[in-house]
Design a protein around this motif. Sequence first.
Motif: not given
Length: 935
Positions: A184, A312, A334, A336, A369
Motif C-alpha cells: 500500500p 487498498y 486489501s 479499506v 490486510k
Amino acid sequence: MKKHLFFIAASFAAVLVSCTSKEIIPDNPSVNPDGQAEPEMVTLTITARLNDSKAYIDDADGYTWKWASGDKLAVYDAGGSKQVLDLTGGADTAEATFSAEVPAGYTPVKGVFPASAAGATADDYTIPAEQTIPSGQTIDPAALVATATSDNGTDFYFTSAVSFLRVTAGNGVARVIVHANDDPAVTLTGASPSVTVTPPASGDYWIAVKPAVYSGIRVFTRTATQISAGTGRFVSGATDLDLGTPGQGRKLGTLGSTSKGTEVCVIETGAELVTFLGGSKAIDAYVVKDLDLSGLTVPSRASFANIFDGQYHTISNWTASNALFATNAGEVKSVVVDKSCSISWASAVADQTGIAFIVAKTHTGSVEKCEVAGSITINSSSAGRVFCAGVVGESITGTVSGCKFSGSIDVTLSGTSQSCSAIAGVVARFGKVTDTANKVMVSDCENTGSINFLFSGASKGMKKFGIGGVVGQSVSVENATNDYGIVKNCINRGDIEWSYPGGGSGSYPALGGVAGIVEGKIISCSNYGKLTFTGSKTVAITDASIGGVAGYVTLGASDCHNYGQIVLDAAFAGGTAMAQSGGNTSCSAFGGVFGGAGEYASGEVLSSESTKKFTPPASTTALIENCTNEAVLSFTPVMVSSGAPKFIFGGVVGACTAHLANCCNNADVSIVSQPKWILAGGVTGLATGNITSCSNNGILDVDSDKNNHTADATQQHYVGGIAGYIWKGNTIDDCHNTKAVSLYNVVTTAGSLSYLGGLIGSYNGANTMTNCSNSGDVTFTAEDPICIGGIAGGFNGTMKTTSNSGKVENVINYTSATAGKESEIGGLIGYVNAVITDCENTGNVVNAAEGGFAGGICGGAGDNARTWSGCTVSGTVSGVATKGSVLGRFRNSGTTVITLGTAAKPVTISGTASLLPLCGNLNGNSITDANVVLE
C-alpha cells in the motif's frame, strides 16, 4: 511545452536568473491586515535552456522537447519556499524565460515542471493518475514532469522525473489501468497506486509513472463492451520492473487481445461495486479506484468463493446494512473502509447473526490486510446470539490476517434470548469445528478503535458474552478440551467498556484487551488499551474472567504483554463449575495478562463439599510462558454473594491451570475487595501447574475491606508475591519476588487463618521449591490469625536453595480465640511440613501478637518429621510472640521430631537469633540439634 511533442529523457539546460527591484516608498511602507510590513517584492526572471538530444527508450525512439505558450513551472529556495513562474518568452523553442514577483532575496535552487505537478517540496511532485492521449499524439503532455537542481542558484539542468511504459494500442481497448502490486505504500504517481489511461485507437503510446523499482505491476484493460458489463481483463506482471532511472521505459506490448490475461470484474465506481455484489457470477474482482458510495444501496453478496482485491482503495460514504459478503469461502483482501462509513441496527437481531463490514458470518476462506475505520451501532431490545465486529462477524474455518479496525462499535441490548455472543474490533467469533486445531486463525491484526457494550436489560438477562479488542471468542461454552486454533501477533490499542447496570447470575462474561476467550493458544499478543467493566453494586455478575490480553485462554500462551489499565466497578460472584467458557474455578478471576489460563478443571477451589471438590486437569500440558504485565493494576470488585464467595487475582494470570514459565509482573498491584476468600499473587492467584523462572517486581497490596464485608462472617485469604495458592505435585523453581507484599483489613473471626508469603501464600499438598528468593518486605496488619513467611505463608514438600532477605512482620497484637489458629511467623515459612535444605533467611522477623509464634526459619511446624539442613539464619527474631531462633512452635502436641542439620550440612545461626532457643514452644515434640552452629 508543446502539447503535441513527446519528451522521454532529454536533459534540461541552464536557468538564467535576474532580479529587478520594485520601487518601495520609505515613508509609506505597505502594511498587511495584521499590521506587519509587507516584504519588498522583486521580479524574478529565469531563462530555461533545453538541448535537442534524443532519449533512448528500448528501440531508440525519442522526441524533441520545446516550451509552449502558457507553460508554468515551480521553483524552490533552500528553505523550501515555493514560487510559481509563468513563461514570458521563448515559446516553441528549447530556451524560454519564466518570471514572477517574489520576495527580495529569494534565490531558487530547485525546480519542477509543470507547476501543476509540484508539491510542498521539490521531491513531492505528482504525475497525473488520469492520463488521456490526445489525437495524433503518443503521451498526455501533463504527464511530462521534470525536475532540476542548481549548485549556484543560476544554472539549472532539468532532467526527466518520469519513467515510461510503452503500449501498442488495438483490439478496441478503451481504458488501460496500470496498478501497483500489494504494497500500500507504493504509488505509481506519487499520490495514487494506479494510473488510468484513455489510449489512442491505434499506434504506440506511453504511460508515465514515477521512477522506481516495482515488484511487478498489474495491468487491466477494458473495452467499451466490458465497461458496460463491469468486466475487463487482468494481466499480471509479477517480476520486478526496474524503472528506477528517470527516462527509462519498458514495453508492455499489445494489450487488449482476448487471449491476453484473465477475465475479471474491474470495479472503478460505486455503481460497479453494487452490480458485482448483487450478482452471482463466479469471477475474481479488483477495485482499481477509490469508491464513493453516497446515495447507493449496497447489497451483501450472498456467497463468494473467488478473489476480491480492494487493492487498498478507499470505500467512503457507505451507509451499510451489513457486510460486503454475507458468507465467504474465497479470498478477500486489501479492502479499506473509511470513517465516513457506518452500520446502524435498531431492530431485532435474529439468533446467530453476524454483523461486520467485510464478512458477516460463515467465513471459511481468507480475509487479509483489510482496514476498517467505520462505526457500528446496534440498539436492540431483542437479540439472539450476536457476532459483531469491524471486519468479520463469524469465522468457522477461515483465517483473518493483517487486518485493522480503527472505528467504533457501540452495542446496546436490553434483552437476549440465547447464550454465547461476541463483540470485537476485528473478528467476533472464530473456530466452530475442531479441524482448526493448532492452526493460526487470526494473526497480525490490530484494533485501535473503541468498543462499548451496554446491557440495559433486567438482571440475569445477559448470557456468556466474550468481548475483546481483536477477537471476541472462539466457539466457546462447550467446556471441552478442544483446540479451536491460534491467535497470533495481534495488538489492541483501543479502549473497551462493558456496562451491566442490572447485574445478574448466569452472565459469565469474558473480557480481554486482545481476546475475550480463546479455546486454543495466544502467541505474541499485546494490549495497550484501557478495559472498564461497570455494573450493579448489589446484584452480582457471575463467574467473570477479565484480563489485559485475554479473559481466558485454554491451551497455552507465549510472549503476551499487557500495558493497559483495568478498571472494575461492579459486583461479582462465583458460579456453577464448568458453566462458562473458561472460568473453571467457579470464581471470578482477574489478571494483568489473563483472567484465567489453562485447560478446564471442575469444582470449587477451597470447597470442603465433596460435590464441589476442585479437580485440576488430569494432565496439564498447557504452558503460559514469556508473558508480562507492565501496567499498574487496581482491582476493586465487590462481592455480594454467599455462594462461592471467592475472588482470584494475579499480576499476570488470575486462575492458572497451566504451567507457568518466564512470566513477570513489573508493576504494582492493588486489590481492594471484601469476599470470604481472596487468592492473590504477583504472578498468579491460583496455580495448579509448575512455576518456573517467574518474578514479581511490583508491590502487591491487598486490602480485605473488612468494613464492607457482608458475604460471610469470616475471611481467609491466600496471598503471595508469586502465587496465592499452589496445587500439589508441582515444582516452583527459579522464582523471585523483589517488592513488598502486604495484607490488611481482614475480618476478625474465630477459626479463620490467612496465609501470606513473599513468594507463596499457601498450598494444597506437597510441592518442590528450588532456587527461589524474596527480597521484599512481607507485612500483615489486621486483628486476625495469620501464617506469614518470607517465602511462603504455608508450605508442604521440599524446599531447597531458597532465600529471604525481606522483613517479615505481623504488626497487630491479636490473640486467637481458637487453639491451633494462632499467628505463626517465619523467616522462610509461616506454617511448614517440609524438608528444607540449603536455605537462608537474612530478613528480620517480627510478630507483635502476644499469643503468636515466631521463628528464624519457620513460625509453626506440623505433625510430620522433617530434616532441615544446610540452612542459615542471620536476621533478628523479635516481638512479644513466643520466639525461637529456628522454629516458633510445634503446632500440635505429640512426638514429631525435626532433625536440625547434618554433619555435612549444619544449620548456622548468627546475631541476636543465636541467643534464642531453637524452638519457642516444643509442645511435647523434639528437635535434634547436634548439628547447629551458633555464631
